[in-house]
Design an enzyme around this catalytic site. Sequence first.
Site, PDB file in Angstrom:
ATOM      1  N   SER A   1       0.784  -1.242   0.000  1.00 43.95           N
ATOM      2  CA  SER A   1       0.000   0.000   0.000  1.00 43.95           C
ATOM      3  C   SER A   1       0.812   1.287   0.000  1.00 43.95           C
ATOM      4  CB  SER A   1      -0.949   0.016   1.199  1.00 43.95           C
ATOM      5  OG  SER A   1      -2.068  -0.789   0.939  1.00 43.95           O
TER       6      SER A   1
ATOM      7  N   LYS B   1       0.165   3.804  -2.689  1.00 46.63           N
ATOM      8  CA  LYS B   1      -0.837   4.871  -2.612  1.00 46.63           C
ATOM      9  C   LYS B   1      -0.219   6.254  -2.452  1.00 46.63           C
ATOM     10  CE  LYS B   1      -4.203   1.538  -1.030  1.00 46.63           C
ATOM     11  NZ  LYS B   1      -4.527   0.637   0.060  1.00 46.63           N
TER      12      LYS B   1
ATOM     13  N   SER C   1      -6.065   3.704   3.969  1.00 42.47           N
ATOM     14  CA  SER C   1      -5.545   2.760   2.979  1.00 42.47           C
ATOM     15  C   SER C   1      -6.654   2.054   2.199  1.00 42.47           C
ATOM     16  CB  SER C   1      -4.655   1.710   3.671  1.00 42.47           C
ATOM     17  OG  SER C   1      -3.736   1.159   2.753  1.00 42.47           O
TER      18      SER C   1
END
Length: 404
Positions: free
Chosen positions: A65, A68, A120
């Site tokens: 993640s 991101k 997230s």
Amino acid sequence: MRFLLTNLLVVVMVLFNLGMPFAFAEESSSLEPNTLTGQSAILIDATTGQVLFEKNPHEKLYPASITKIAIGIYAIEKGNLDDTVTVSKKARREEGTRVYLEEGERISLRNLLYGLLMNSGNDAGTAIAEHMSQSTERFAVDLNAYLKEKVGVTETNFTNPHGLHDPNHYTTVADMAKISQYAMKNPVFREIVGTNRLPWHGQTWETVLVNHNKLLRDYEGATGIKNGFTDQAMHTLVGSAKRGEMELIAVTMKASTSANAYKDVKKLLDFGFQGFETKPIAKKGDSFSEVAVPGNNSVVTFTAKEDLYATVPKGVEPLVELKADGNLSVKAGNLAVSYPLLRHDPPAPATVFGDLESGDTHPLARYSVLTVWLGMNLFLIVFTFSRVQRNKRIRERSLQRRFY
């Protein structure tokens, strides 16, 4: 004698105790790669971009993640934060961590970014991608092109907008540090990743988002930015902190546990704050000069395009030197950085007849000589013609007198 020995022993103990903090400080200012559990790691100065520590910096790994971070800065710079995004069925059914968007739900791009970077949300990432590029596949193409152009990454390829596992979705800590440094210069991005808690009013999910990045709550000066996990990537973490005039960015990838990832990043940040400082080198517009040509009095001036800084070991004065290529070189210990400057050439001398010493002749000088030469010849022709005509008239009058 006994008194002297006792005093000598006291002095030795005092000296030994005084030396302890310095020995401890010296040991704490060093960091070895094997003390970090992550497969790769890096520490940079967020202002200068200088690398202060690295471990396998160019090994390609799965980011999970922390992908991101790239999604967020791309959407901020390329999108309109006030746009209303309609959530698709694909976004609604996205796997992993979510902010529980519903199909057909309408939400602003700005709020989606908070859901993406704080909680997230994989569903938020897909909704953003589809809004900006119509499909997640097209979004990946656009994102990769943007990262190469704006950030200068060379070891990164993203195939989706959330970081879920894909064999072709990878990056390195070196590239992630560059992406993070670039993103943290944006005030909107900084505000989002630095937000600890935020009320969330979704269509079906009312809650208070708590930033997944624990550094914001337990590390002094923390400013961001993102953590991640998948089975294949294991634990990844990018952390930033600012103390005084220095801000650092640390990245660790493929750590065995979340706790170890945070330990790695804290060790990196501690190492940076204990051993280095960010020093101003020049302000925007400051000038540096050198002689243009040896033996010539003309001077070439260079000016700083922006405020310049350098990362230096604490207590070390940097050596600043203007190079022949117009770059400003800054060295301090084992650290070095170079900045291109703006060149200002001296004005050309206003000569008409050229430089006699060099033998160069201005075109006007050559034309002047030609004009004088033509003028003199024209004068001689006119003068000669006039003399001939005058002599001819004299002879004619002389013949007329004889005749009469």
